[in-house]
Design a protein around this motif. Structure first.
Motif, PDB file in Angstrom:
ATOM      1  N   SER A  68       0.840  -1.206   0.000  1.00 44.50           N
ATOM      2  CA  SER A  68       0.000   0.000   0.000  1.00 44.50           C
ATOM      3  C   SER A  68       0.869   1.247   0.000  1.00 44.50           C
ATOM      4  CB  SER A  68      -0.906   0.010   1.232  1.00 44.50           C
ATOM      5  OG  SER A  68      -0.122  -0.032   2.423  1.00 44.50           O
ATOM      6  N   HIS A  69       2.105   1.098   0.475  1.00 46.51           N
ATOM      7  CA  HIS A  69       3.072   2.177   0.557  1.00 46.51           C
ATOM      8  C   HIS A  69       4.421   1.695   0.046  1.00 46.51           C
ATOM      9  CE1 HIS A  69      -0.038   3.405   3.364  1.00 46.51           C
ATOM     10  NE2 HIS A  69       0.474   4.622   3.372  1.00 46.51           N
ATOM     11  N   VAL A  70       5.261   2.642  -0.277  1.00 49.77           N
ATOM     12  CA  VAL A  70       6.667   2.367  -0.554  1.00 49.77           C
ATOM     13  C   VAL A  70       7.432   2.590   0.748  1.00 49.77           C
ATOM     14  CG1 VAL A  70       8.727   3.106  -1.807  1.00 49.77           C
ATOM     15  CG2 VAL A  70       6.494   3.115  -2.952  1.00 49.77           C
ATOM     16  N   VAL A  71       8.232   1.617   1.132  1.00 45.86           N
ATOM     17  CA  VAL A  71       9.101   1.757   2.306  1.00 45.86           C
ATOM     18  C   VAL A  71      10.530   1.516   1.847  1.00 45.86           C
ATOM     19  CG1 VAL A  71       9.722   0.880   4.587  1.00 45.86           C
ATOM     20  CG2 VAL A  71       7.311   1.022   3.919  1.00 45.86           C
ATOM     21  N   ALA A  72      11.408   2.447   2.187  1.00 42.69           N
ATOM     22  CA  ALA A  72      12.829   2.315   1.862  1.00 42.69           C
ATOM     23  C   ALA A  72      13.642   2.327   3.142  1.00 42.69           C
ATOM     24  CB  ALA A  72      13.271   3.454   0.943  1.00 42.69           C
ATOM     25  N   LEU A  73      14.598   1.414   3.226  1.00 44.23           N
ATOM     26  CA  LEU A  73      15.480   1.281   4.395  1.00 44.23           C
ATOM     27  C   LEU A  73      16.914   1.382   3.925  1.00 44.23           C
ATOM     28  CD1 LEU A  73      15.931   0.503   7.432  1.00 44.23           C
ATOM     29  CD2 LEU A  73      15.986  -1.877   6.650  1.00 44.23           C
ATOM     30  N   ALA A  74      17.641   2.364   4.428  1.00 41.81           N
ATOM     31  CA  ALA A  74      19.066   2.519   4.110  1.00 41.81           C
ATOM     32  C   ALA A  74      19.877   2.278   5.369  1.00 41.81           C
ATOM     33  CB  ALA A  74      19.330   3.913   3.558  1.00 41.81           C
ATOM     34  N   PHE A  75      21.101   1.778   5.211  1.00 45.69           N
ATOM     35  CA  PHE A  75      21.883   1.445   6.404  1.00 45.69           C
ATOM     36  C   PHE A  75      23.378   1.514   6.096  1.00 45.69           C
ATOM     37  CE2 PHE A  75      20.341  -2.229   4.142  1.00 45.69           C
ATOM     38  CZ  PHE A  75      21.426  -3.060   3.995  1.00 45.69           C
ATOM     39  N   ILE A  76      24.125   1.934   7.127  1.00 49.16           N
ATOM     40  CA  ILE A  76      25.578   2.028   7.029  1.00 49.16           C
ATOM     41  C   ILE A  76      26.160   1.161   8.143  1.00 49.16           C
ATOM     42  CG2 ILE A  76      27.591   3.526   7.071  1.00 49.16           C
ATOM     43  CD1 ILE A  76      25.781   5.824   6.204  1.00 49.16           C
ATOM     44  N   PRO A  77      26.658  -0.026   7.824  1.00 48.18           N
ATOM     45  CA  PRO A  77      27.250  -0.888   8.866  1.00 48.18           C
ATOM     46  C   PRO A  77      28.540  -0.286   9.430  1.00 48.18           C
ATOM     47  CG  PRO A  77      26.701  -2.133   6.867  1.00 48.18           C
ATOM     48  CD  PRO A  77      26.622  -0.675   6.512  1.00 48.18           C
TER      49      PRO A  77
END
Length: 214
Positions: free
Chosen positions: A199-208
């Protein structure tokens, strides 16, 4: 009344990253009451809709903190607009008009995370050139749905990069590769991301946190 959207939760679960917790909540009347006194100061001049959505995002965040074995904790907003997390935790909050999301991770494993949520709707055509670089535009062409996806990914990347580099980024300062789920920021940092669409766009960004060989 349910506080989640099962199809959206299924989509969010599909982009899970080991060590990062992500969840969502439908924004409800009264969620503004979840803002703690330390948090409320930053929203004193905000309209009810903003306070409600910000309260909903913090409900999700505190739920995730409890899953980390942490006590409920205030998450105030810094002068730069970013949430201030308890020691040893990094995280990110986001919301649109209907849904709030949060992502958290342990600082020994991640330098930062960023999350964004957008309605799964086309981006206005006149915004495509503002959001997409020339290279990205050549790939997505005039597809407004992928334009929306790019917008969400870049918002999540900015939220992940700013706490680490203290660098303000324009949309054209980030080059996204949808093929390998990485983005390169103008100063050379490479950021990994994942995304889902329901129903939505979800974006997850991450810097280990860099390993010994990094």
């Amino acid at each position: 009344m349910t506080s989640i959207l099962p199809p959206l939760q299924h989509a969010i679960d599909s982009i899970a990253v080991s060590g990062i917790l992500v969840d969502h909540r439908l924004i409800r009347d009264g969620d503004e009451l979840a803002l703690l006194p330390e948090e409320m100061a930053a929203f004193a001049g905000s309209v009810l809709k903003v306070r409600r959505a910000s309260g909903a995002a913090r409900i999700v965040a505190r739920m995730l903190l409890s899953r980390f074995g942490r006590e409920p904790h205030a998450i105030p907003k810094s002068t730069a607009g970013m949430p201030v997390w308890p020691e040893g935790v990094v995280g990110s909050l986001a919301h649109d008009a209907d849904v709030a999301v949060a992502a958290i991770a342990a600082q020994p494993e991640f330098q930062s995370v960023g999350i964004d949520i957008e309605p799964a709707e086309p981006l206005a055509p006149d915004l495509l050139d503002i959001v997409a670089t020339a290279k990205e535009r050549g790939i997505i062409e005039d597809d407004p749905f992928r334009g929306r996806l790019l917008f969400s990914i870049k918002e999540a990347i900015y939220k992940a990069v700013y706490p680490v580099d203290r660098t303000f980024l324009d949309h054209h300062d980030v080059e996204v590769s949808l093929a390998d789920s990485t983005a390169v920021v103008r100063h050379g940092r490479v950021v990994r991301f994942r995304h889902c669409v329901a129903s939505h766009v979800v974006a997850l960004a991450f810097i280990p946190v860099p390993g010994p060989a990094a």
